[in-house]
Design a protein around this motif. Structure first.
Motif, PDB file in Angstrom:
ATOM      1  N   ALA A   1       0.850  -1.196   0.000  1.00 24.25           N
ATOM      2  CA  ALA A   1       0.000   0.000   0.000  1.00 24.25           C
ATOM      3  C   ALA A   1       0.883   1.242   0.000  1.00 24.25           C
ATOM      4  O   ALA A   1       1.955   1.247   0.607  1.00 24.25           O
ATOM      5  N   THR A   2       0.435   2.278  -0.704  1.00 24.90           N
ATOM      6  CA  THR A   2       1.205   3.523  -0.739  1.00 24.90           C
ATOM      7  C   THR A   2       0.305   4.696  -0.349  1.00 24.90           C
ATOM      8  O   THR A   2      -0.896   4.692  -0.627  1.00 24.90           O
ATOM      9  N   ALA A   3       0.917   5.701   0.256  1.00 21.07           N
ATOM     10  CA  ALA A   3       0.171   6.894   0.667  1.00 21.07           C
ATOM     11  C   ALA A   3      -0.369   7.637  -0.546  1.00 21.07           C
ATOM     12  O   ALA A   3      -1.492   8.163  -0.509  1.00 21.07           O
ATOM     13  N   GLU A   4       0.405   7.669  -1.626  1.00 22.49           N
ATOM     14  CA  GLU A   4      -0.043   8.389  -2.830  1.00 22.49           C
ATOM     15  C   GLU A   4      -1.294   7.776  -3.440  1.00 22.49           C
ATOM     16  O   GLU A   4      -2.005   8.422  -4.188  1.00 22.49           O
ATOM     17  N   ARG A   5      -1.581   6.526  -3.123  1.00 19.38           N
ATOM     18  CA  ARG A   5      -2.790   5.856  -3.614  1.00 19.38           C
ATOM     19  C   ARG A   5      -3.841   5.748  -2.516  1.00 19.38           C
ATOM     20  O   ARG A   5      -4.740   4.920  -2.593  1.00 19.38           O
ATOM     21  N   GLY A   6      -3.723   6.563  -1.486  1.00 18.87           N
ATOM     22  CA  GLY A   6      -4.693   6.541  -0.403  1.00 18.87           C
ATOM     23  C   GLY A   6      -4.699   5.237   0.372  1.00 18.87           C
ATOM     24  O   GLY A   6      -5.741   4.807   0.857  1.00 18.87           O
ATOM     25  N   GLY A   7      -3.537   4.595   0.449  1.00 12.68           N
ATOM     26  CA  GLY A   7      -3.433   3.339   1.188  1.00 12.68           C
ATOM     27  C   GLY A   7      -3.817   2.118   0.370  1.00 12.68           C
ATOM     28  O   GLY A   7      -3.777   0.994   0.873  1.00 12.68           O
ATOM     29  N   ARG A   8      -4.204   2.329  -0.882  1.00 10.14           N
ATOM     30  CA  ARG A   8      -4.582   1.195  -1.741  1.00 10.14           C
ATOM     31  C   ARG A   8      -3.323   0.550  -2.326  1.00 10.14           C
ATOM     32  O   ARG A   8      -2.301   1.194  -2.524  1.00 10.14           O
ATOM     33  N   ARG A   9      -3.446  -0.724  -2.652  1.00 11.71           N
ATOM     34  CA  ARG A   9      -2.322  -1.458  -3.229  1.00 11.71           C
ATOM     35  C   ARG A   9      -2.522  -1.634  -4.723  1.00 11.71           C
ATOM     36  O   ARG A   9      -3.654  -1.741  -5.192  1.00 11.71           O
ATOM     37  N   LYS A  10      -1.424  -1.674  -5.467  1.00 13.55           N
ATOM     38  CA  LYS A  10      -1.473  -1.953  -6.905  1.00 13.55           C
ATOM     39  C   LYS A  10      -1.468  -3.459  -7.116  1.00 13.55           C
ATOM     40  O   LYS A  10      -0.813  -4.204  -6.390  1.00 13.55           O
ATOM     41  N   ARG A  11      -2.204  -3.893  -8.135  1.00 14.08           N
ATOM     42  CA  ARG A  11      -2.171  -5.301  -8.541  1.00 14.08           C
ATOM     43  C   ARG A  11      -1.206  -5.403  -9.717  1.00 14.08           C
ATOM     44  O   ARG A  11      -1.413  -4.787 -10.758  1.00 14.08           O
ATOM     45  N   PHE A  12      -0.138  -6.164  -9.532  1.00 14.72           N
ATOM     46  CA  PHE A  12       0.868  -6.355 -10.569  1.00 14.72           C
ATOM     47  C   PHE A  12       0.615  -7.660 -11.312  1.00 14.72           C
ATOM     48  O   PHE A  12       0.269  -8.674 -10.704  1.00 14.72           O
ATOM     49  N   TYR A  13       0.798  -7.628 -12.629  1.00 19.35           N
ATOM     50  CA  TYR A  13       0.515  -8.772 -13.491  1.00 19.35           C
ATOM     51  C   TYR A  13       1.787  -9.364 -14.078  1.00 19.35           C
ATOM     52  O   TYR A  13       2.744  -8.638 -14.361  1.00 19.35           O
ATOM     53  N   GLN A  14       1.776 -10.678 -14.255  1.00 21.92           N
ATOM     54  CA  GLN A  14       2.848 -11.399 -14.928  1.00 21.92           C
ATOM     55  C   GLN A  14       2.222 -12.356 -15.939  1.00 21.92           C
ATOM     56  O   GLN A  14       1.133 -12.876 -15.709  1.00 21.92           O
ATOM     57  N   VAL A  15       2.936 -12.589 -17.027  1.00 21.91           N
ATOM     58  CA  VAL A  15       2.483 -13.553 -18.034  1.00 21.91           C
ATOM     59  C   VAL A  15       2.998 -14.929 -17.613  1.00 21.91           C
ATOM     60  O   VAL A  15       4.175 -15.088 -17.291  1.00 21.91           O
ATOM     61  N   THR A  16       2.114 -15.914 -17.614  1.00 20.01           N
ATOM     62  CA  THR A  16       2.488 -17.276 -17.250  1.00 20.01           C
ATOM     63  C   THR A  16       3.164 -17.966 -18.436  1.00 20.01           C
ATOM     64  O   THR A  16       3.146 -17.460 -19.565  1.00 20.01           O
ATOM     65  N   ASN A  17       3.718 -19.141 -18.186  1.00 16.73           N
ATOM     66  CA  ASN A  17       4.309 -19.923 -19.272  1.00 16.73           C
ATOM     67  C   ASN A  17       3.261 -20.272 -20.324  1.00 16.73           C
ATOM     68  O   ASN A  17       3.553 -20.273 -21.527  1.00 16.73           O
TER      69      ASN A  17
END
Length: 112
Positions: free
Chosen positions: A66-82
């Motif tokens: 969580a980051t203060a700049e996002r109001g305590g919200r977390r980013k969802r990070f994506y990865q490509v699977t095999n």
């Protein structure tokens, strides 16, 4: 092929996630696609594509801190699977084969 078929936009989303690597989250994916395609992308369309890619097993995601700049919200990070990478390679092979099969004269502009 039905379950693993990639539409054009889904292919672009997967490729963009690979380009962004560890910085692939919703807004960064949207901005990168818009920059490279010079097309506007709605958050809804992107969310739908990400959901479908996840259902197919082509991507996975995890939350960052969580980051203060996002109001305590977390980013969802994506990865490509095999599986996603394999599907991209198959789509590229089909496109390359088709492009290589088009007679050169067919792509020339008509003079007139």
């Amino acid at each position: 092929m039905k379950g693993t078929y990639l539409g054009e936009f889904q292919e672009i989303v997967l490729l963009t996630i690979l380009v962004l690597d560890e910085n692939a989250y919703g807004v960064s994916i949207q901005e990168e696609i818009e920059k490279r395609t010079r097309r506007e992308v709605s958050r809804g369309a992107l969310h739908t594509a990400l959901t479908r890619l996840d259902e197919k097993g082509f991507i996975n995601s995890e939350f960052g801190g969580a980051t203060a700049e996002r109001g305590g919200r977390r980013k969802r990070f994506y990865q490509v699977t095999n599986l996603g990478k394999s599907s991209l390679n198959e789509a590229k092979a089909v496109r390359d084969d088709l492009w290589n099969s088009v007679p050169k004269i067919a792509l020339q502009k008509i003079q007139g």
